[in-house]
Enzyme design. Structure first.
Site, short mmCIF file in Angstrom:
data_model
loop_
_atom_site.label_atom_id
_atom_site.label_comp_id
_atom_site.label_asym_id
_atom_site.label_seq_id
_atom_site.Cartn_x
_atom_site.Cartn_y
_atom_site.Cartn_z
N SER A 130 -4.52 3.92 0.19
CA SER A 130 -3.09 3.66 0.00
C SER A 130 -2.53 4.38 -1.22
CB SER A 130 -2.84 2.15 -0.11
OG SER A 130 -3.74 1.58 -0.99
N HIS A 151 -2.37 7.40 6.28
CA HIS A 151 -2.08 6.09 5.67
C HIS A 151 -1.20 5.22 6.58
CE1 HIS A 151 -0.03 3.66 2.31
NE2 HIS A 151 -1.09 3.03 2.75
N GLU A 163 1.74 7.90 6.99
CA GLU A 163 1.87 9.04 6.07
C GLU A 163 0.64 9.93 6.29
OE1 GLU A 163 4.21 7.15 2.21
OE2 GLU A 163 2.06 6.85 2.34
N ASN A 202 4.32 3.64 -1.09
CA ASN A 202 3.76 2.78 -2.15
C ASN A 202 4.28 3.13 -3.53
OD1 ASN A 202 2.36 0.95 -0.69
ND2 ASN A 202 0.42 2.05 -0.74
#
Ligand code: CAA
Length: 372
Positions: A130, A151, A163, A202
């Site tokens: 992540s 991701h 992602e 994130n």
């Protein structure tokens, strides 16, 4: 690319190994199996792998109950999934390996050493990390050109975004292959060309969750006000604390620690989040985090909205977007798209910032920095 080997054509892909049967691992295995691939899910013990399998059964039953898939499809999906505890058993016949083990560089290195031994020449390795550097991870495996970030978002079955992150050694072919695979399993890939801590979502979301915790910790607002402002003001599907529970407070803190290490002290996790980890209440996956899922009914009241909190949190997101754009990690339109698909936010946060007014947000940020 000294060790470059011809990777599989997408049409020939049938077998996918998922390493890790935890919250993300089992969700990823489910998504891949629903899309028609044969999946081998691996974890280190029978017990862990069984728990992951039960998570898939629970999720498929929910989807059937809600009329989102048929009983037949649920059964066929389960029939495509097997579980093992050895890496060799999981990957020796795989076309794609997806690594979804805990976010520790030392653990990942150890697993990659083992993967290297049994990985077929045609296969690619995709990491669901992540936030960790794809370049650094790829250097722990003998085939860095066949390594790429993939991701997923939690819960993988519900969140449409993936992602796809290229490291410095990822070959163009691998990057393209991973992007095609993301599409093939019914997801929307957003390409991240620059390997940057936290990638896109994130990098924006975890500072938002952290700021929400700081507001409560420093008694600048109440949890109910934040939940309402985030859900009804910013337009996320959940309140910030509800979302921390969903993501896993341990996962969010891990990302924040990594951002702190790579980008600076301002990303350090709020003690309120760290306390939850010390108590073992890391969120929905253990039944308790900021909410107790055995008894609480989450009821976020629209009347609790606070304009001050909304603007503060919007400023927090805008600040991270500005940094991503400045470093050429992604373009504004891709960032907004990624946030919409990865978090379900109604309006892209950059568009939201334009609506509020950049000058106003800038002023709020100056005040935060002046007071710290
Ligand atoms: N499988 C099947 N059903 C599931 C599920 C799963 N994995 N997870 C939850 N559900 C069920 C719930 O149990 C609930 O069922 P009940 O009504 O019977 O209790 C149902 O789905 C909820 O369905 P709704 O129709 O009410 O809600 P929804 O499906 O529209 O949305 C949601 C649910 C997708 C979780 C939505 O709230 C959402 O998008 N939340 C935001 C999540 C998010 O932001 N995730 C990204 C976090 S960041 C990240 O993951 C990256 C990282 O690396 C940390």
């Amino acid at each position: 690319m000294g060790n470059y080997k011809q990777i599989m054509e997408m049409e020939g892909v049938t077998k996918v190994a998922v390493l890790g049967a935890g919250n993300m691992g089992h969700g990823i295995a489910e998504v891949v199996a629903i899309a028609g691939f044969t999946v081998v899910m691996r974890d280190i013990t029978e017990e862990l792998v069984q728990k992951g399998y039960e998570g898939i059964v629970w999720s498929l039953n929910k989807l059937v109950e809600k009329g989102q898939i048929s009983e037949k499809k649920s059964k066929e999906t389960l029939d495509r999934i097997t579980t093992v505890v050895t890496i060799e058993g999981a990957i020796s016949d795989a076309d794609i390996v997806i690594e979804a083990i805990p976010e520790r560089m030392d653990l990942k290195r150890e697993v990659y050493k083992e993967v290297e031994k049994y990985l077929p020449d045609r296969a690619v390795v995709l990491s669901n990390t992540s936030s960790l550097s794809i370049t650094e991870l790829s250097e722990a495996i003998g085939c860095p050109d066949r390594f790429c970030g993939l991701h997923f978002f939690n819960p993988p079955i519900k969140m449409p975004l993936i992602e796809v992150i290229s490291g410095d050694h990822t070959s163009e072919e691998t990057f393209e292959f991973a992007t095609q695979f993301a599409k093939k399993i019914g997801k929307f890939p957003v390409n991240v060309y620059k390997d940057s801590p936290g990638f896109i979502v994130n990098r924006i979301l975890t500072p938002l969750l952290n700021e929400a915790a700081w507001i409560v910790y420093e008694k600048r607002g109440k949890i109910q006000e934040i939940e309402s402002s985030v859900k009804y003001g910013l337009g996320l599907p959940m309140g910030a604390f509800e979302l921390s529970d969903q993501v896993g407070i341990d996962v969010a803190v891990h990302v924040l620690e990594y951002l702190r290490e790579k980008l600076g002290e301002e990303y350090g996790p709020c003690p309120l989040l760290v306390e939850k980890i010390e108590e073992g209440n890391v969120g929905r996956k253990v039944g308790k985090g900021f909410y107790d899922y055995s008894k609480d009914v989450i009821d976020i009241q629209v009347e609790m909205r606070s304009e001050t909190i909304e603007i503060l949190l919007a400023a927090c997101m805008a600040n991270e977007i500005a940094k991503l754009v400045e470093k050429e990690v992604a373009e504004v339109k891709d960032i907004d798209q990624a946030m919409k698909l990865g978090t379900g936010i109604e309006k892209g946060p950059a568009k939201m910032a334009d609506g509020i007014g950049i000058g106003k947000l800038y002023q709020v940020l100056l005040e935060i920095y002046d007071s710290t």
